[in-house]
Motif scaffolding. Structure first.
Motif, PDB file in Angstrom:
ATOM      1  N   ASN A  55      18.742  30.376 -12.250  1.00  0.00           N
ATOM      2  CA  ASN A  55      17.857  31.501 -12.579  1.00  0.00           C
ATOM      3  C   ASN A  55      16.503  31.408 -11.878  1.00  0.00           C
ATOM      4  OD1 ASN A  55      19.852  32.527 -14.295  1.00  0.00           O
ATOM      5  ND2 ASN A  55      19.078  31.337 -16.006  1.00  0.00           N
ATOM      6  N   THR A  56      16.517  31.043 -10.609  1.00  0.00           N
ATOM      7  CA  THR A  56      15.283  30.975  -9.846  1.00  0.00           C
ATOM      8  C   THR A  56      15.449  31.682  -8.504  1.00  0.00           C
ATOM      9  OG1 THR A  56      15.890  28.872  -8.822  1.00  0.00           O
ATOM     10  CG2 THR A  56      14.563  28.761 -10.836  1.00  0.00           C
ATOM     11  N   ALA A  57      14.316  32.169  -7.991  1.00  0.00           N
ATOM     12  CA  ALA A  57      14.265  32.758  -6.660  1.00  0.00           C
ATOM     13  C   ALA A  57      13.001  32.257  -5.991  1.00  0.00           C
ATOM     14  CB  ALA A  57      14.280  34.278  -6.731  1.00  0.00           C
ATOM     15  N   ILE A  58      13.057  32.093  -4.670  1.00  0.00           N
ATOM     16  CA  ILE A  58      11.916  31.617  -3.901  1.00  0.00           C
ATOM     17  C   ILE A  58      11.548  32.681  -2.873  1.00  0.00           C
ATOM     18  CG2 ILE A  58      11.020  29.816  -2.364  1.00  0.00           C
ATOM     19  CD1 ILE A  58      11.800  28.732  -5.115  1.00  0.00           C
ATOM     20  N   VAL A  59      10.258  33.014  -2.840  1.00  0.00           N
ATOM     21  CA  VAL A  59       9.719  33.959  -1.864  1.00  0.00           C
ATOM     22  C   VAL A  59       8.790  33.198  -0.950  1.00  0.00           C
ATOM     23  CG1 VAL A  59       8.268  35.996  -1.567  1.00  0.00           C
ATOM     24  CG2 VAL A  59       9.861  35.904  -3.478  1.00  0.00           C
ATOM     25  N   LYS A  60       9.026  33.281   0.356  1.00  0.00           N
ATOM     26  CA  LYS A  60       8.143  32.653   1.345  1.00  0.00           C
ATOM     27  C   LYS A  60       7.031  33.635   1.644  1.00  0.00           C
ATOM     28  CE  LYS A  60       6.997  29.701   4.580  1.00  0.00           C
ATOM     29  NZ  LYS A  60       6.472  28.399   4.314  1.00  0.00           N
TER      30      LYS A  60
END
Length: 63
Positions: A55-60
């Motif tokens: 349940n995680t997302a990473i935005v650069k």
């Protein structure tokens, strides 16, 4: 329902952008995050990864 916590650049707690994110849209170098309460946060950058199990997302973030 699958909700996510979205972080900038990595998954550290201090980089949390928005929690309980229900929708992620990407358009023209911007990432639009919408949570359960329909609050929206916009980050200039790109979506790097989504972990549906964790349940995680990473935005650069663009600098």
């Amino acid at each position: 329902m699958c909700l996510a916590n979205v972080y900038k650049n990595d998954g550290r707690k201090e980089n949390l952008v928005l929690s309980n994110v229900q929708r992620i849209d990407c358009k023209d170098g911007m990432v639009y995050l919408t949570d359960l309460m329909d609050r929206q946060v916009v980050v200039e950058g790109k979506l790097v990864s989504v972990d549906l199990v964790g349940n995680t997302a990473i935005v650069k973030e663009c600098v």
